[in-house]
Design a protein around this motif. Structure first.
Motif, PDB file in Angstrom:
ATOM      1  N   TYR A   9      29.555  58.780  91.099  1.00 18.89           N
ATOM      2  CA  TYR A   9      29.474  58.370  89.701  1.00 18.89           C
ATOM      3  C   TYR A   9      28.126  58.698  89.105  1.00 18.89           C
ATOM      4  O   TYR A   9      27.118  58.814  89.796  1.00 18.89           O
ATOM      5  CB  TYR A   9      29.795  56.882  89.527  1.00 18.89           C
ATOM      6  CG  TYR A   9      28.889  55.947  90.293  1.00 18.89           C
ATOM      7  CD1 TYR A   9      27.661  55.547  89.781  1.00 18.89           C
ATOM      8  CD2 TYR A   9      29.265  55.447  91.524  1.00 18.89           C
ATOM      9  CE1 TYR A   9      26.836  54.682  90.473  1.00 18.89           C
ATOM     10  CE2 TYR A   9      28.449  54.581  92.221  1.00 18.89           C
ATOM     11  CZ  TYR A   9      27.239  54.199  91.700  1.00 18.89           C
ATOM     12  OH  TYR A   9      26.423  53.344  92.399  1.00 18.89           O
ATOM     13  N   ASP A  10      28.130  58.861  87.791  1.00 17.00           N
ATOM     14  CA  ASP A  10      26.923  59.022  86.980  1.00 17.00           C
ATOM     15  C   ASP A  10      27.133  58.119  85.774  1.00 17.00           C
ATOM     16  O   ASP A  10      27.927  58.418  84.892  1.00 17.00           O
ATOM     17  CB  ASP A  10      26.758  60.479  86.569  1.00 17.00           C
ATOM     18  CG  ASP A  10      25.459  60.727  85.830  1.00 17.00           C
ATOM     19  OD1 ASP A  10      24.608  59.811  85.771  1.00 17.00           O
ATOM     20  OD2 ASP A  10      25.293  61.835  85.288  1.00 17.00           O
ATOM     21  N   ARG A  54      38.252  52.764  85.249  1.00 15.98           N
ATOM     22  CA  ARG A  54      38.442  53.306  83.898  1.00 15.98           C
ATOM     23  C   ARG A  54      38.042  52.272  82.838  1.00 15.98           C
ATOM     24  O   ARG A  54      37.443  52.600  81.824  1.00 15.98           O
ATOM     25  CB  ARG A  54      39.898  53.727  83.708  1.00 15.98           C
ATOM     26  CG  ARG A  54      40.154  54.469  82.407  1.00 15.98           C
ATOM     27  CD  ARG A  54      41.590  54.951  82.289  1.00 15.98           C
ATOM     28  NE  ARG A  54      41.855  56.034  83.213  1.00 15.98           N
ATOM     29  CZ  ARG A  54      42.745  55.981  84.219  1.00 15.98           C
ATOM     30  NH1 ARG A  54      43.466  54.901  84.425  1.00 15.98           N
ATOM     31  NH2 ARG A  54      42.934  57.014  84.998  1.00 15.98           N
ATOM     32  N   ILE A  57      33.945  51.903  82.454  1.00 15.16           N
ATOM     33  CA  ILE A  57      33.063  52.971  81.971  1.00 15.16           C
ATOM     34  C   ILE A  57      33.100  53.113  80.457  1.00 15.16           C
ATOM     35  O   ILE A  57      34.026  52.668  79.790  1.00 15.16           O
ATOM     36  CB  ILE A  57      33.409  54.341  82.608  1.00 15.16           C
ATOM     37  CG1 ILE A  57      34.795  54.835  82.180  1.00 15.16           C
ATOM     38  CG2 ILE A  57      33.267  54.297  84.111  1.00 15.16           C
ATOM     39  CD1 ILE A  57      35.076  56.277  82.554  1.00 15.16           C
ATOM     40  N   ARG A  59      33.601  56.063  78.206  1.00 18.49           N
ATOM     41  CA  ARG A  59      34.140  57.414  78.400  1.00 18.49           C
ATOM     42  C   ARG A  59      33.253  58.514  77.818  1.00 18.49           C
ATOM     43  O   ARG A  59      33.314  59.651  78.257  1.00 18.49           O
ATOM     44  CB  ARG A  59      35.557  57.503  77.835  1.00 18.49           C
ATOM     45  CG  ARG A  59      36.543  56.625  78.582  1.00 18.49           C
ATOM     46  CD  ARG A  59      37.925  56.719  77.999  1.00 18.49           C
ATOM     47  NE  ARG A  59      38.495  58.042  78.139  1.00 18.49           N
ATOM     48  CZ  ARG A  59      39.326  58.410  79.122  1.00 18.49           C
ATOM     49  NH1 ARG A  59      39.661  57.556  80.045  1.00 18.49           N
ATOM     50  NH2 ARG A  59      39.819  59.625  79.152  1.00 18.49           N
ATOM     51  N   ASP A  60      32.434  58.177  76.826  1.00 24.39           N
ATOM     52  CA  ASP A  60      31.561  59.179  76.218  1.00 24.39           C
ATOM     53  C   ASP A  60      30.254  59.370  76.976  1.00 24.39           C
ATOM     54  O   ASP A  60      29.623  60.418  76.860  1.00 24.39           O
ATOM     55  CB  ASP A  60      31.240  58.798  74.767  1.00 24.39           C
ATOM     56  CG  ASP A  60      32.474  58.835  73.880  1.00 24.39           C
ATOM     57  OD1 ASP A  60      33.357  59.683  74.125  1.00 24.39           O
ATOM     58  OD2 ASP A  60      32.556  58.013  72.948  1.00 24.39           O
ATOM     59  N   GLU A  61      29.823  58.367  77.739  1.00 24.20           N
ATOM     60  CA  GLU A  61      28.521  58.426  78.396  1.00 24.20           C
ATOM     61  C   GLU A  61      28.579  58.523  79.921  1.00 24.20           C
ATOM     62  O   GLU A  61      27.604  58.918  80.544  1.00 24.20           O
ATOM     63  CB  GLU A  61      27.701  57.171  78.046  1.00 24.20           C
ATOM     64  CG  GLU A  61      27.321  57.076  76.594  1.00 24.20           C
ATOM     65  CD  GLU A  61      26.438  55.877  76.309  1.00 24.20           C
ATOM     66  OE1 GLU A  61      26.158  55.094  77.239  1.00 24.20           O
ATOM     67  OE2 GLU A  61      26.023  55.734  75.150  1.00 24.20           O
ATOM     68  N   ASP A  62      29.681  58.121  80.527  1.00 24.30           N
ATOM     69  CA  ASP A  62      29.759  57.980  81.983  1.00 24.30           C
ATOM     70  C   ASP A  62      30.766  58.952  82.587  1.00 24.30           C
ATOM     71  O   ASP A  62      31.632  59.484  81.886  1.00 24.30           O
ATOM     72  CB  ASP A  62      30.186  56.550  82.354  1.00 24.30           C
ATOM     73  CG  ASP A  62      29.276  55.489  81.774  1.00 24.30           C
ATOM     74  OD1 ASP A  62      28.083  55.770  81.568  1.00 24.30           O
ATOM     75  OD2 ASP A  62      29.766  54.370  81.534  1.00 24.30           O
ATOM     76  N   GLN A  63      30.634  59.115  83.914  1.00 25.90           N
ATOM     77  CA  GLN A  63      31.625  59.905  84.631  1.00 25.90           C
ATOM     78  C   GLN A  63      31.739  59.381  86.054  1.00 25.90           C
ATOM     79  O   GLN A  63      30.730  59.109  86.710  1.00 25.90           O
ATOM     80  CB  GLN A  63      31.242  61.379  84.681  1.00 25.90           C
ATOM     81  CG  GLN A  63      32.314  62.240  85.320  1.00 25.90           C
ATOM     82  CD  GLN A  63      31.933  63.697  85.351  1.00 25.90           C
ATOM     83  OE1 GLN A  63      31.224  64.112  86.262  1.00 25.90           O
ATOM     84  NE2 GLN A  63      32.384  64.454  84.369  1.00 25.90           N
ATOM     85  N   ILE A  64      32.986  59.232  86.505  1.00 29.22           N
ATOM     86  CA  ILE A  64      33.278  58.890  87.894  1.00 29.22           C
ATOM     87  C   ILE A  64      34.217  59.962  88.414  1.00 29.22           C
ATOM     88  O   ILE A  64      35.185  60.326  87.745  1.00 29.22           O
ATOM     89  CB  ILE A  64      33.937  57.505  88.016  1.00 29.22           C
ATOM     90  CG1 ILE A  64      33.018  56.420  87.459  1.00 29.22           C
ATOM     91  CG2 ILE A  64      34.290  57.215  89.481  1.00 29.22           C
ATOM     92  CD1 ILE A  64      33.631  55.033  87.441  1.00 29.22           C
ATOM     93  N   ARG A  65      33.925  60.469  89.611  1.00 32.25           N
ATOM     94  CA  ARG A  65      34.782  61.473  90.249  1.00 32.25           C
ATOM     95  C   ARG A  65      35.370  60.894  91.515  1.00 32.25           C
ATOM     96  O   ARG A  65      34.649  60.356  92.340  1.00 32.25           O
ATOM     97  CB  ARG A  65      33.987  62.735  90.585  1.00 32.25           C
ATOM     98  CG  ARG A  65      33.554  63.491  89.345  1.00 32.25           C
ATOM     99  CD  ARG A  65      32.694  64.688  89.722  1.00 32.25           C
ATOM    100  NE  ARG A  65      32.408  65.467  88.544  1.00 32.25           N
ATOM    101  CZ  ARG A  65      32.815  66.725  88.377  1.00 32.25           C
ATOM    102  NH1 ARG A  65      33.486  67.338  89.316  1.00 32.25           N
ATOM    103  NH2 ARG A  65      32.535  67.362  87.264  1.00 32.25           N
TER     104      ARG A  65
END
Length: 94
Positions: A9-10, A54, A57, A59-65
């Motif tokens: 994640y970021d 989901r 987070i 959605r515009d600033e974060d990311q989880i893979r």
């Protein structure tokens, strides 16, 4: 059949990052600062974790893979180096 995932994640916000980290720590082991290995018993459990993440987070600033790993991958795991991460411990200064 268990499902093993590598989750990275970021997250831009400290509070969201902490909540996501705590959520993932409840399901698996931290292997890097923002990477967890998670094993869940069913596909439904995977879907539930995805839904929970989901909701946490922005959605515009974060990311989880989430990477679904083949069942044999942990048997073939190679770790180079002995460094271990220490989990964050809350403490009080009095």
């Amino acid at each position: 059949m268990p499902y093993t995932l590598l989750i990275s994640y970021d997250i831009a916000d400290d509070d969201r990052r902490s909540e996501i980290s705590d959520t993932l720590a409840a399901h698996g082991a931290r292997v890097q600062y923002s990477v967890f290995e998670v094993t869940l018993p069913t596909k439904k459990a995977v879907q539930q974790l995805r839904g929970t993440l989901r909701k946490l987070i922005d959605r515009d600033e974060d990311q989880i893979r989430l990477y679904l790993l083949p069942a044999t991958v942990l048997n073939e795991l190679v770790i180079l180096g002995d460094r271990r991460l220490e989990e964050r411990a809350d403490f009080w200064i009095v």
